[in-house]
Design an enzyme around this catalytic site. Structure first.
Site, PDB file in Angstrom:
ATOM      1  N   CYS A   5      28.745  27.071  29.819  1.00 13.96           N
ATOM      2  CA  CYS A   5      29.157  27.349  31.192  1.00 13.96           C
ATOM      3  C   CYS A   5      30.678  27.294  31.361  1.00 13.96           C
ATOM      4  O   CYS A   5      31.173  27.488  32.464  1.00 13.96           O
ATOM      5  CB  CYS A   5      28.500  26.373  32.155  1.00 13.96           C
ATOM      6  N   TYR A  16      -7.031   2.490   6.303  1.00 13.29           N
ATOM      7  CA  TYR A  16      -6.142   1.356   6.018  1.00 13.29           C
ATOM      8  C   TYR A  16      -6.230   0.225   7.028  1.00 13.29           C
ATOM      9  O   TYR A  16      -5.382  -0.662   7.035  1.00 13.29           O
ATOM     10  CB  TYR A  16      -4.698   1.812   5.880  1.00 13.29           C
ATOM     11  N   CYS A  49      29.496  18.030  28.681  1.00 17.69           N
ATOM     12  CA  CYS A  49      29.832  19.070  29.654  1.00 17.69           C
ATOM     13  C   CYS A  49      29.740  18.425  31.032  1.00 17.69           C
ATOM     14  O   CYS A  49      28.778  17.727  31.339  1.00 17.69           O
ATOM     15  CB  CYS A  49      28.813  20.202  29.510  1.00 17.69           C
ATOM     16  N   ASP A  94       1.507  10.282   3.634  1.00 18.64           N
ATOM     17  CA  ASP A  94       2.235  11.174   4.530  1.00 18.64           C
ATOM     18  C   ASP A  94       1.261  12.180   5.130  1.00 18.64           C
ATOM     19  O   ASP A  94       1.180  13.327   4.706  1.00 18.64           O
ATOM     20  CB  ASP A  94       3.354  11.871   3.756  1.00 18.64           C
ATOM     21  N   CYS A 124      25.077  23.201  34.625  1.00 15.29           N
ATOM     22  CA  CYS A 124      25.225  24.061  33.433  1.00 15.29           C
ATOM     23  C   CYS A 124      23.840  24.568  33.017  1.00 15.29           C
ATOM     24  O   CYS A 124      22.905  23.770  32.883  1.00 15.29           O
ATOM     25  CB  CYS A 124      25.852  23.233  32.320  1.00 15.29           C
ATOM     26  N   LYS A 169       2.274   4.485   1.439  1.00 15.40           N
ATOM     27  CA  LYS A 169       2.356   5.007   2.803  1.00 15.40           C
ATOM     28  C   LYS A 169       2.033   6.489   2.726  1.00 15.40           C
ATOM     29  O   LYS A 169       2.819   7.290   2.218  1.00 15.40           O
ATOM     30  CB  LYS A 169       3.744   4.790   3.396  1.00 15.40           C
ATOM     31  N   LYS A 175       2.227  -5.459   4.256  1.00 16.17           N
ATOM     32  CA  LYS A 175       1.585  -6.107   5.408  1.00 16.17           C
ATOM     33  C   LYS A 175       1.274  -7.557   5.067  1.00 16.17           C
ATOM     34  O   LYS A 175       0.837  -7.836   3.947  1.00 16.17           O
ATOM     35  CB  LYS A 175       0.247  -5.427   5.738  1.00 16.17           C
ATOM     36  N   LYS A 226      10.611   2.854   2.984  1.00 17.10           N
ATOM     37  CA  LYS A 226      10.585   4.298   2.744  1.00 17.10           C
ATOM     38  C   LYS A 226      11.230   4.642   1.404  1.00 17.10           C
ATOM     39  O   LYS A 226      12.205   4.015   1.006  1.00 17.10           O
ATOM     40  CB  LYS A 226      11.370   5.026   3.856  1.00 17.10           C
ATOM     41  N   CYS A 235      32.791  23.763  27.751  1.00 18.60           N
ATOM     42  CA  CYS A 235      31.381  23.902  27.399  1.00 18.60           C
ATOM     43  C   CYS A 235      31.125  25.319  26.881  1.00 18.60           C
ATOM     44  O   CYS A 235      31.504  26.291  27.547  1.00 18.60           O
ATOM     45  CB  CYS A 235      30.508  23.616  28.623  1.00 18.60           C
ATOM     46  N   GLU A 278       0.828  -1.206   0.000  1.00 16.40           N
ATOM     47  CA  GLU A 278       0.000   0.000   0.000  1.00 16.40           C
ATOM     48  C   GLU A 278       0.861   1.254   0.000  1.00 16.40           C
ATOM     49  O   GLU A 278       1.945   1.243   0.561  1.00 16.40           O
ATOM     50  CB  GLU A 278      -0.856   0.075   1.287  1.00 16.40           C
TER      51      GLU A 278
HETATM   52  S1  IVH Z   1      -0.689   0.618   8.960  1.00 16.24           S
HETATM   53  C1  IVH Z   1       0.150  -1.285  12.833  1.00 16.24           C
HETATM   54  N1  IVH Z   1      -0.935   1.584   6.535  1.00 16.24           N
HETATM   55  O1  IVH Z   1       2.337   5.328   9.011  1.00 16.24           O
HETATM   56  C2  IVH Z   1       0.116  -0.729  11.474  1.00 16.24           C
HETATM   57  N2  IVH Z   1      -0.022   2.996   8.206  1.00 16.24           N
HETATM   58  O2  IVH Z   1       4.744   4.749  10.545  1.00 16.24           O
HETATM   59  C3  IVH Z   1       0.272   0.738  11.451  1.00 16.24           C
HETATM   60  N3  IVH Z   1       0.545   5.235   7.454  1.00 16.24           N
HETATM   61  O3  IVH Z   1       0.923   5.759  12.176  1.00 16.24           O
HETATM   62  C4  IVH Z   1      -0.470   1.459  10.474  1.00 16.24           C
HETATM   63  N4  IVH Z   1      -0.074   4.962   5.355  1.00 16.24           N
HETATM   64  O4  IVH Z   1      -0.060   7.086  10.240  1.00 16.24           O
HETATM   65  C5  IVH Z   1      -0.543   1.820   7.793  1.00 16.24           C
HETATM   66  N5  IVH Z   1      -1.197   2.309   4.344  1.00 16.24           N
HETATM   67  C6  IVH Z   1      -0.826   2.542   5.604  1.00 16.24           C
HETATM   68  C7  IVH Z   1      -0.304   3.797   6.001  1.00 16.24           C
HETATM   69  C8  IVH Z   1       0.090   3.972   7.325  1.00 16.24           C
HETATM   70  C9  IVH Z   1       0.430   5.813   6.253  1.00 16.24           C
HETATM   71  C10 IVH Z   1       1.115   5.880   8.655  1.00 16.24           C
HETATM   72  C11 IVH Z   1       0.240   5.772   9.876  1.00 16.24           C
HETATM   73  C12 IVH Z   1       1.120   5.173  10.934  1.00 16.24           C
HETATM   74  C13 IVH Z   1       2.476   5.444  10.394  1.00 16.24           C
HETATM   75  C14 IVH Z   1       3.462   4.441  10.937  1.00 16.24           C
END
Ligand code: IVH
Length: 672
Positions: free
Chosen positions: A413, A229, A428, A118, A433, A116, A292, A316, A410, A114
């Site tokens: 201080c 999700y 330090c 942001d 301090c 991810k 997952k 990532k 330092c 999926e």
């Molecule tokens: S699953 C236990 N699915 O990523 C599983 N998270 O780094 C956790 N996020 O807090 C969540 N897209 O805010 C899942 N397709 C996706 C996601 C996702 C973004 C974020 C979510 C989570 C964070 C974890």
């Protein structure tokens, strides 16, 4: 109430819910915008004329309820965990190998892959098909209740879709990511600039800022969206993540259409590359791919650490990079005296965020990368973390650059600095301090510690500089007159601060431990310690041998805890805090002879006279664990009245099934 009017309002509501779903979730409207607006106006007019029509899940709630003073917080019934990160293919291949080993299989695993998103994670709670509460992830355990704001998001269903294929579950927690699309983000920032307001640094900040508005009418004007999700606790019956997403879709939730099922990790890696190539054409920001395990029974078997599940990983995308010049190097002194060199750079935008500082970590790192003042460097920012210098662009050196050396005293201080033999950082040596005191105070008052509202960085600095605070315990002895002697501090703000300090005095044991700022003791370790000791006195006298036997506490952490409590000054500080009326709320502790220590329970059906949460609390207090689905690892299924499908599953796996009376007996008849 005139039944005709009631009827009319109900019809309008139903129609508006449906058109809303077609427009925002399916992207396939049946009526024109003008028609929709007309219906909404009609409904609002009716609700204004007949206030008794008011209903919290009316589509009119989308325009925003009354502002609130501060967000309430609420505990998630299951923790909202984070994800482990992978940064290259080998991390992901390792993940797959680990999983196969733990599940004892050689076969390719079925994963979902999926985007991810942001944005920021939220939890939506539905009872009998109606949205009851929405909360942010917060620290994963407790989040802020943002129900009125979430209702303004058009893609958040207020009531679940009636539906032939899936029954509306009695109880359902849905989790998803709230975000702001790129186009809306740009428009919003353009408007802000025009109005002379600072623009948001990136879409995620814009989404977070909008969702955490105290006035929902402001949130309503911000174009937020959601992709769901997963679920938390729920009555949905499903064996896999994919099946759950299908069910959620049918109930009216918006699920990212780019989610795919992939057999085997190689196809997940392919998905990652494909999505990486398309990433910049998407109308929203993503920062990686989440992989997952699809099958719930496997998820269950693998379980989770305190931080993240073992059945999922975030791969990532490469961090975003830019180049700029280092103007100077500052040295910051932290809470534990660590001296951190920080590059001050010509401001540059990295992935939409303007940055002018980057951490250089320590002097070894500076030598290794041969970073000099005046150098042009490549910097990168990954997610939330402070930007880092990746490397020096040596080809553009002019010869004017100067080598940087860490100071031997330092910078704050002037005390001598030292370096422990196994460490890369300089420290330090003076625990008094001012820089250390300031940093400790900021930590002490921070959200995850005493959470003292209004005690931010500037005020903390002033309190130390004016000599009002020399140790964080002084915070509880400040008075109004002293506070009003500070800059920009009137009677009202002084009163507010004193009230906030007073309010912070009731504190959980784990927050208290965390607040002390013991080296290596972050929130997780503090939690572990709070679970194993009865009182701060017991913890402060714990011998190192005992500390080391606790799971999750290694020799280094144990040594650091010991060292902290060996200092007379620290003991005195703890005593002063307690004398000022701070009350540590210690949970009823497990007895070490608890018969259910480490045992895994699953609850099903209703237990007369006891809520699920109460039962869960009792089990956890006695050292047991509660899991949401039955697997081979389950020790007991507690079956109440009207048990669900879990009962059959427990029977087929040969899990011990007990009723309420047997459960009470097992836990020593401890009622909530
Ligand atoms: S699953 C236990 N699915 O990523 C599983 N998270 O780094 C956790 N996020 O807090 C969540 N897209 O805010 C899942 N397709 C996706 C996601 C996702 C973004 C974020 C979510 C989570 C964070 C974890």
């Amino acid at each position: 109430m005139d039944p005709e009017i009631l009827n009319k309002a109900e019809n309008l509501r139903q129609a508006l819910h449906r058109h809303n779903y077609r427009y925002y979730v399916l992207d396939d409207p049946e009526i024109s915008d003008a028609e929709y607006d007309r219906m909404m106006q009609e409904l609002v007019a009716l609700e204004t004329a007949y206030p008794e029509l008011a209903s919290p899940d009316s589509p009119s709630a989308r325009v925003g309820a009354a502002p609130s003073e501060k967000f309430e917080t609420a505990e998630h019934s299951l923790p909202m965990l984070s994800l482990d990160n992978g940064f290259d293919d080998s991390d992901i291949l390792d993940f797959d190998r680990r999983i196969k080993k733990n599940l004892d299989t050689d076969a390719d695993i079925l994963y979902t892959a999926e985007p991810k998103m942001d944005g920021l994670a939220v939890e939506l709670v539905y009872e009998k098909g109606r949205l009851i509460t929405a909360s942010t992830r917060g620290d994963g355990i407790r989040g802020e209740v943002i129900t009125a704001n979430a209702k303004t998001i058009r893609t958040v269903p207020l009531v679940l879709q009636e539906n032939k294929e899936v029954k509306i579950p009695a109880y359902l927690e849905v989790r998803g990511e709230v975000f702001m699309g790129l186009e809306c983000f740009r428009c919003l920032n353009a408007e802000r600039l025009k109005a002379g307001i600072a623009p948001f640094a990136n879409p995620r900040n814009a989404a977070a800022g909008s969702l955490r508005q105290l006035d929902p009418a402001v949130t309503a004007k911000r174009p937020l969206e959601i992709f769901c999700y997963g679920t938390g606790r729920s009555d949905i019956s499903s064996d896999s993540h994919w099946e759950t997403l299908e069910i959620l879709k049918k109930l009216g939730f918006r699920i990212n259409p780019l989610i795919r099922a992939r057999i085997g990790i190689d196809l997940c890696l392919e998905y990652y590359r494909e999505l990486g190539n398309r990433r910049h054409t998407l109308p929203y920001d993503i920062d990686g791919v989440v992989i997952k395990i699809d099958k719930y029974s496997w998820q269950q078997e693998l379980g989770a650490t305190a931080r993240s599940p073992r059945w999922a990983i975030a791969y990532k995308f490469e961090a975003i990079r830019s180049s700029t010049r280092i103007v100077s190097i500052d040295v910051q002194v932290g809470r534990t005296g660590a001296l951190t060199p920080v590059a001050i750079m010509e401001p540059v935008t990295v992935g939409g965020v303007t940055v002018s500082r980057a951490t250089l970590h320590n002097e070894d790192e500076i030598r290794r990368k041969d970073i000099r003042i005046g150098d042009t460097v490549l910097i990168q920012r990954a997610g939330d973390v402070i930007p880092e210098v990746v490397k020096v662009i040596v080809s553009v050196r002019t010869g004017q650059e100067s080598v940087f050396n860490m100071p031997s005293n330092c910078p704050v201080c002037a005390a001598a600095v030292y370096r422990d033999k196994d460490e890369a950082v300089l420290r330090c040596n003076n625990s008094n301090c001012p820089a250390q005191i300031k940093a400790r105070l900021r930590h002490f008052a921070s959200k995850a510690a005493f959470d003292i509202d209004g005690l931010g960085e500037k005020l903390a600095d002033q309190l130390v500089e004016k000599g009002l605070i020399a140790s964080y315990s002084d915070i509880f002895h400040l008075n109004n007159v002293q506070l009003q002697s500070l800059e920009r501090m009137g009677a009202k703000s002084a009163g507010n601060l004193i009230a906030a300090v007073e309010k912070s005095k009731k504190i959980s044991f784990s927050r208290f431990i965390y607040a002390l700022g013991i080296r290596h003791v972050g929130e997780n370790i503090a939690d572990i310690l709070a679970g194993r000791f009865e009182s701060i006195a017991q913890l402060s006298d714990a011998p190192i041998e005992l500390l080391e036997t606790i799971e999750g506490i290694g020799p280094e952490i144990a040594e650091s805890i010991r060292h902290f409590f060996e200092q007379d000054e620290n003991r005195k500080t703890v005593r002063r805090i307690l004398e000022s009326g701070v009350e540590i709320l210690v949970k009823a502790k497990q007895t070490y002879a608890s018969p259910i220590q480490g045992k895994v329970f699953v609850l099903t059906g209703t237990l007369e006279g006891m809520t699920r949460n109460e039962a869960k609390q009792i089990i956890e207090d006695a050292g047991g664990k509660v899991s949401s689905s039955v697997s081979r690892n389950t020790d007991y299924l507690v079956a109440g009245d009207d048990p669900g499908s879990k009962l059959e599953r427990a029977e087929s796996l040969g899990v011990q099934i007990i009723d309420k009376a047997e459960f009470l007996e097992l836990i020593g008849n401890r009622l909530p």
